[in-house]
Design a protein around this motif. Sequence first.
Motif, PDB file in Angstrom:
ATOM      1  N   ALA A 138      10.746  75.651   5.646  1.00  0.00           N
ATOM      2  CA  ALA A 138      10.563  74.388   4.929  1.00  0.00           C
ATOM      3  C   ALA A 138      10.500  73.218   5.906  1.00  0.00           C
ATOM      4  N   GLU A 139      11.319  73.263   6.957  1.00  0.00           N
ATOM      5  CA  GLU A 139      11.304  72.189   7.954  1.00  0.00           C
ATOM      6  C   GLU A 139       9.994  72.174   8.731  1.00  0.00           C
ATOM      7  N   VAL A 140       9.462  73.343   9.051  1.00  0.00           N
ATOM      8  CA  VAL A 140       8.171  73.423   9.744  1.00  0.00           C
ATOM      9  C   VAL A 140       7.076  72.862   8.852  1.00  0.00           C
ATOM     10  N   ALA A 141       7.086  73.221   7.577  1.00  0.00           N
ATOM     11  CA  ALA A 141       6.098  72.697   6.636  1.00  0.00           C
ATOM     12  C   ALA A 141       6.194  71.177   6.558  1.00  0.00           C
ATOM     13  N   LEU A 150      -9.310  67.665  -5.418  1.00  0.00           N
ATOM     14  CA  LEU A 150      -7.927  68.037  -5.151  1.00  0.00           C
ATOM     15  C   LEU A 150      -7.077  66.808  -4.903  1.00  0.00           C
ATOM     16  N   ALA A 151      -5.799  66.982  -5.056  1.00  0.00           N
ATOM     17  CA  ALA A 151      -4.839  65.921  -4.729  1.00  0.00           C
ATOM     18  C   ALA A 151      -4.731  65.815  -3.211  1.00  0.00           C
ATOM     19  N   ASP A 152      -4.296  64.662  -2.731  1.00  0.00           N
ATOM     20  CA  ASP A 152      -4.160  64.462  -1.283  1.00  0.00           C
ATOM     21  C   ASP A 152      -3.285  65.530  -0.634  1.00  0.00           C
ATOM     22  N   ALA A 153      -2.199  65.901  -1.290  1.00  0.00           N
ATOM     23  CA  ALA A 153      -1.304  66.922  -0.728  1.00  0.00           C
ATOM     24  C   ALA A 153      -2.021  68.264  -0.604  1.00  0.00           C
ATOM     25  N   GLN A 166      -4.224  71.669   7.180  1.00  0.00           N
ATOM     26  CA  GLN A 166      -3.236  72.277   8.063  1.00  0.00           C
ATOM     27  C   GLN A 166      -3.495  73.772   8.235  1.00  0.00           C
ATOM     28  N   LEU A 167      -3.898  74.436   7.155  1.00  0.00           N
ATOM     29  CA  LEU A 167      -4.137  75.876   7.228  1.00  0.00           C
ATOM     30  C   LEU A 167      -5.438  76.209   7.954  1.00  0.00           C
ATOM     31  N   VAL A 168      -6.385  75.302   7.966  1.00  0.00           N
ATOM     32  CA  VAL A 168      -7.594  75.501   8.762  1.00  0.00           C
ATOM     33  C   VAL A 168      -7.222  75.484  10.238  1.00  0.00           C
ATOM     34  N   THR A 169      -6.273  74.632  10.589  1.00  0.00           N
ATOM     35  CA  THR A 169      -5.818  74.515  11.970  1.00  0.00           C
ATOM     36  C   THR A 169      -4.992  75.722  12.395  1.00  0.00           C
ATOM     37  N   ALA A 170      -4.037  76.118  11.559  1.00  0.00           N
ATOM     38  CA  ALA A 170      -3.158  77.249  11.886  1.00  0.00           C
ATOM     39  C   ALA A 170      -2.478  77.734  10.616  1.00  0.00           C
ATOM     40  N   SER A 171      -2.185  79.021  10.573  1.00  0.00           N
ATOM     41  CA  SER A 171      -1.481  79.567   9.421  1.00  0.00           C
ATOM     42  C   SER A 171      -0.066  78.993   9.370  1.00  0.00           C
ATOM     43  N   ARG A 184       4.721  69.404   9.421  1.00  0.00           N
ATOM     44  CA  ARG A 184       3.254  69.411   9.402  1.00  0.00           C
ATOM     45  C   ARG A 184       2.688  68.556   8.267  1.00  0.00           C
ATOM     46  N   GLY A 185       3.548  67.784   7.602  1.00  0.00           N
ATOM     47  CA  GLY A 185       3.094  66.864   6.560  1.00  0.00           C
ATOM     48  C   GLY A 185       2.930  67.509   5.201  1.00  0.00           C
ATOM     49  N   ILE A 186       3.554  68.661   4.996  1.00  0.00           N
ATOM     50  CA  ILE A 186       3.439  69.399   3.741  1.00  0.00           C
ATOM     51  C   ILE A 186       4.777  69.316   3.019  1.00  0.00           C
ATOM     52  N   ASP A 187       4.736  68.927   1.765  1.00  0.00           N
ATOM     53  CA  ASP A 187       5.955  68.806   0.963  1.00  0.00           C
ATOM     54  C   ASP A 187       6.413  70.198   0.532  1.00  0.00           C
ATOM     55  N   PRO A 188       7.551  70.666   1.045  1.00  0.00           N
ATOM     56  CA  PRO A 188       8.016  72.010   0.692  1.00  0.00           C
ATOM     57  C   PRO A 188       8.298  72.189  -0.802  1.00  0.00           C
ATOM     58  N   GLU A 189       8.607  71.100  -1.495  1.00  0.00           N
ATOM     59  CA  GLU A 189       8.858  71.174  -2.938  1.00  0.00           C
ATOM     60  C   GLU A 189       7.544  71.338  -3.715  1.00  0.00           C
ATOM     61  N   GLN A 190       6.488  70.702  -3.250  1.00  0.00           N
ATOM     62  CA  GLN A 190       5.193  70.703  -3.933  1.00  0.00           C
ATOM     63  C   GLN A 190       4.369  71.946  -3.598  1.00  0.00           C
ATOM     64  N   ILE A 191       4.661  72.572  -2.488  1.00  0.00           N
ATOM     65  CA  ILE A 191       3.795  73.632  -1.980  1.00  0.00           C
ATOM     66  C   ILE A 191       3.664  74.810  -2.938  1.00  0.00           C
ATOM     67  N   HIS A 192       4.696  75.114  -3.692  1.00  0.00           N
ATOM     68  CA  HIS A 192       4.651  76.283  -4.576  1.00  0.00           C
ATOM     69  C   HIS A 192       3.543  76.158  -5.621  1.00  0.00           C
TER      70      HIS A 192
END
Length: 136
Positions: free
Chosen positions: A38-41, A12-15, A22-27, A44-52
């Motif tokens: 999007a701000e919460v994501a 997998l890619a780093d993202a 992050q999801l193992v820690t909490a939903s 937590r170090g998650i790119d809201p643009e890439q997440i989809h």
Amino acid sequence: MHFSAPLPAVDLADAQWRLIAQLVTASLRYPGNTTDDAEVAAARGIDPEQIHSDVSFLTWLKLIERRDDRLVATALGAAVHYRRLHESSELRLSEVVRFAEAHEAQAPQFTRAVQQLAQGSISFEEAMSGAARRSA
């Protein structure tokens, strides 16, 4: 008797690894519903643009899933995550031993203690007390 299949090898890619961790820690609420999500994501170090695209791919691999409006790691996703952490720790430990071995000529007792500690044949306290006796 129940036999489980071995964990699949996943590249997998780093993202994507970061999202699973992050999801193992909490939903996480699926970012896309509100700006706050999007701000919460992002916090937590998650790119809201890439997440989809990551969510689609990781869901297809059965590593994460959507439950209502939340993203969660599946049992398989958690297992793959923890296996990666374990392998990373093993690699780091082997690097420490290799570093100690590279300096064996200068500190042979120290190198031997590091090797035994890494193998689990002595405890940390035993390694420390052995090092204390040698330096006295």
